[in-house]
Design a protein around this motif. Structure first.
Motif, PDB file in Angstrom:
ATOM      1  N   CYS A  75      47.095  40.816  39.980  1.00 54.32           N
ATOM      2  CA  CYS A  75      48.032  39.908  40.229  1.00 54.32           C
ATOM      3  C   CYS A  75      49.475  40.463  40.123  1.00 54.32           C
ATOM      4  O   CYS A  75      50.291  40.295  40.955  1.00 54.32           O
ATOM      5  CB  CYS A  75      48.027  38.532  39.037  1.00 54.32           C
ATOM      6  SG  CYS A  75      46.459  37.594  39.685  1.00 54.32           S
ATOM      7  N   PHE A  76      49.491  41.438  39.209  1.00 55.93           N
ATOM      8  CA  PHE A  76      50.602  42.145  38.992  1.00 55.93           C
ATOM      9  C   PHE A  76      50.842  43.220  40.215  1.00 55.93           C
ATOM     10  O   PHE A  76      52.076  43.000  40.552  1.00 55.93           O
ATOM     11  CB  PHE A  76      50.580  42.962  37.649  1.00 55.93           C
ATOM     12  CG  PHE A  76      51.943  43.988  37.279  1.00 55.93           C
ATOM     13  CD1 PHE A  76      52.934  43.110  36.744  1.00 55.93           C
ATOM     14  CD2 PHE A  76      51.650  45.219  37.312  1.00 55.93           C
ATOM     15  CE1 PHE A  76      53.790  43.810  36.485  1.00 55.93           C
ATOM     16  CE2 PHE A  76      52.722  46.092  37.204  1.00 55.93           C
ATOM     17  CZ  PHE A  76      53.892  45.267  36.481  1.00 55.93           C
ATOM     18  N   THR A  92      49.853  42.825  43.145  1.00 54.84           N
ATOM     19  CA  THR A  92      50.448  41.887  44.273  1.00 54.84           C
ATOM     20  C   THR A  92      51.738  41.575  44.042  1.00 54.84           C
ATOM     21  O   THR A  92      52.602  41.333  45.271  1.00 54.84           O
ATOM     22  CB  THR A  92      49.281  40.735  44.590  1.00 54.84           C
ATOM     23  OG1 THR A  92      48.255  40.989  44.437  1.00 54.84           O
ATOM     24  CG2 THR A  92      49.842  39.637  45.548  1.00 54.84           C
ATOM     25  N   LEU A 134      38.975  40.083  33.410  1.00 54.26           N
ATOM     26  CA  LEU A 134      40.231  39.442  33.314  1.00 54.26           C
ATOM     27  C   LEU A 134      41.526  40.508  33.183  1.00 54.26           C
ATOM     28  O   LEU A 134      42.317  40.012  33.995  1.00 54.26           O
ATOM     29  CB  LEU A 134      40.281  38.543  31.692  1.00 54.26           C
ATOM     30  CG  LEU A 134      39.529  37.290  31.812  1.00 54.26           C
ATOM     31  CD1 LEU A 134      39.656  36.805  30.396  1.00 54.26           C
ATOM     32  CD2 LEU A 134      40.020  36.233  32.729  1.00 54.26           C
ATOM     33  N   SER A 135      41.050  41.713  32.747  1.00 54.35           N
ATOM     34  CA  SER A 135      42.258  42.717  32.811  1.00 54.35           C
ATOM     35  C   SER A 135      42.370  43.023  34.279  1.00 54.35           C
ATOM     36  O   SER A 135      43.711  43.238  34.802  1.00 54.35           O
ATOM     37  CB  SER A 135      41.640  43.923  32.052  1.00 54.35           C
ATOM     38  OG  SER A 135      41.577  43.327  30.708  1.00 54.35           O
ATOM     39  N   THR A 142      38.825  46.062  25.593  1.00 57.31           N
ATOM     40  CA  THR A 142      37.706  45.755  26.128  1.00 57.31           C
ATOM     41  C   THR A 142      36.493  46.421  25.139  1.00 57.31           C
ATOM     42  O   THR A 142      35.443  45.846  24.804  1.00 57.31           O
ATOM     43  CB  THR A 142      37.000  46.276  27.318  1.00 57.31           C
ATOM     44  OG1 THR A 142      37.837  47.560  27.512  1.00 57.31           O
ATOM     45  CG2 THR A 142      37.952  45.369  28.554  1.00 57.31           C
ATOM     46  N   LEU A 176      42.001  41.297  36.967  1.00 53.23           N
ATOM     47  CA  LEU A 176      42.380  40.140  37.680  1.00 53.23           C
ATOM     48  C   LEU A 176      44.053  40.217  37.263  1.00 53.23           C
ATOM     49  O   LEU A 176      44.664  40.151  38.181  1.00 53.23           O
ATOM     50  CB  LEU A 176      41.767  38.730  37.095  1.00 53.23           C
ATOM     51  CG  LEU A 176      42.480  37.498  37.989  1.00 53.23           C
ATOM     52  CD1 LEU A 176      42.258  37.557  39.408  1.00 53.23           C
ATOM     53  CD2 LEU A 176      42.057  36.310  37.210  1.00 53.23           C
ATOM     54  N   TYR A 177      44.310  40.429  36.161  1.00 56.30           N
ATOM     55  CA  TYR A 177      45.674  40.345  35.761  1.00 56.30           C
ATOM     56  C   TYR A 177      46.361  41.582  36.440  1.00 56.30           C
ATOM     57  O   TYR A 177      47.424  41.628  37.146  1.00 56.30           O
ATOM     58  CB  TYR A 177      45.875  40.744  34.378  1.00 56.30           C
ATOM     59  CG  TYR A 177      47.433  40.871  33.918  1.00 56.30           C
ATOM     60  CD1 TYR A 177      48.336  39.800  33.782  1.00 56.30           C
ATOM     61  CD2 TYR A 177      47.821  42.144  33.578  1.00 56.30           C
ATOM     62  CE1 TYR A 177      49.566  40.212  33.330  1.00 56.30           C
ATOM     63  CE2 TYR A 177      49.033  42.285  33.200  1.00 56.30           C
ATOM     64  CZ  TYR A 177      49.907  41.431  33.128  1.00 56.30           C
ATOM     65  OH  TYR A 177      51.141  41.440  32.709  1.00 56.30           O
ATOM     66  N   MET A 178      45.790  42.664  36.597  1.00 55.25           N
ATOM     67  CA  MET A 178      46.330  44.031  37.062  1.00 55.25           C
ATOM     68  C   MET A 178      46.594  43.741  38.876  1.00 55.25           C
ATOM     69  O   MET A 178      47.524  44.094  39.131  1.00 55.25           O
ATOM     70  CB  MET A 178      45.634  45.180  37.050  1.00 55.25           C
ATOM     71  CG  MET A 178      45.798  45.816  35.537  1.00 55.25           C
ATOM     72  SD  MET A 178      44.907  47.149  35.443  1.00 55.25           S
ATOM     73  CE  MET A 178      43.702  46.691  34.098  1.00 55.25           C
ATOM     74  N   THR A 206      36.085  40.234  29.390  1.00 56.27           N
ATOM     75  CA  THR A 206      37.373  40.924  29.135  1.00 56.27           C
ATOM     76  C   THR A 206      38.025  41.773  30.253  1.00 56.27           C
ATOM     77  O   THR A 206      39.075  41.807  30.445  1.00 56.27           O
ATOM     78  CB  THR A 206      37.514  41.599  27.728  1.00 56.27           C
ATOM     79  OG1 THR A 206      36.967  40.662  26.728  1.00 56.27           O
ATOM     80  CG2 THR A 206      38.913  42.044  27.438  1.00 56.27           C
TER      81      THR A 206
END
Length: 188
Positions: free
Chosen positions: A44-45, A47, A37-38, A19, A40-42, A34
Motif C-alpha cells: 500500500c505504501f 502504491t 500484514l507487513s 515477525t 500488505l502495508y509495504m 504478521t
C-alpha cells in the motif's frame, strides 16, 4: 512502548523484527500472519509513492493524457528501482542511506529557500548546491588530510551522524549562494 522493549529483548535476545517476536511468542502461524500484514502495508505504501511519483512526472513533463503520465511514471520508476535493488542486494544500512540523503538535502536547502527571494537566480542556487556538496566533504578531508577519507566520512561508514558534514554543507551553500546573490542579483 519503553517498558515493552526490555520484556521483548528478554524473550527474544537475538530477535530483529516484529515477525521474529510474533513467531517466538505466538507460534509460526502468527509469524506468517504478521509477515503478510507487513507486506500488505509495504505494498500500500509503495502504491501511494508510485501514484505520487506519477503525479510529479505529470507536472514536470506537462503531459496532458493520463496514459502518457502513467507510461512516463512507469519508465522513471523502473529506472529508479535499479539502484534500489543494488542497495538491497549489498545489504547496506538503511539508517546510513537516510543520513546520506539528509546530507544531500542539506546541500540544497538554503539555496532553495533563498530562491523565494526575487534577487536569487538559478546560477546562485546551482552554485550554492555545488558548494554544499564540497562543504560536506571538505571538513573531514581537511581534518584527515585525505580527500578519500573526507568522502568516506560524508557517507557515515559507522552509521553515526557527525556534525562536520552537515555544518560544512549548510555553511558552504549559504556562503556561496549569498555571495552570488550579492554580487550578481537576478534581474526582475
Amino acid at each position: 512502548m519503553a517498558w515493552c522493549g526490555p520484556a521483548i529483548r528478554r524473550l527474544l535476545p537475538a530477535g530483529r523484527s516484529l515477525t521474529d517476536y510474533a513467531g517466538q511468542r505466538f507460534g509460526p502461524l502468527l509469524r506468517v500472519w504478521t509477515l503478510g500484514l507487513s507486506l500488505l502495508y509495504m505494498l500500500c505504501f509503495l502504491t501511494a509513492e508510485l501514484t505520487a511519483l506519477g503525479a510529479i512526472v505529470g507536472l514536470l513533463t506537462g503531459a496532458d493524457g493520463r496514459w502518457a503520465v502513467l507510461a512516463a511514471a512507469r519508465g522513471i520508476t523502473v529506472a529508479l528501482m535499479v539502484p534500489v535493488v543494488a542497495v538491497a542486494w549489498e545489504g547496506l544500512s538503511v539508517l546510513r542511506l537516510f543520513l546520506i540523503a539528509d546530507l544531500l538535502c542539506a546541500t540544497a536547502v538554503v539555496p532553495l529557500l533563498l530562491g523565494l527571494w526575487p534577487r536569487a537566480s538559478t546560477g546562485a542556487a546551482l552554485a550554492g548546491s555545488v558548494a554544499g556538496l564540497i562543504g560536506a566533504v571538505l571538513p573531514s578531508a581537511l581534518a584527515s588530510g585525505s580527500l578519500t577519507q573526507g568522502l568516506l566520512a560524508a557517507t557515515f561508514p559507522t552509521g553515526v551522524p557527525t556534525l562536520a558534514p552537515f555544518a560544512g554543507a549548510l555553511l558552504a551553500s549559504s556562503l556561496v549562494c549569498g555571495l552570488w546573490i550579492w554580487l550578481r542579483p537576478a534581474r526582475p
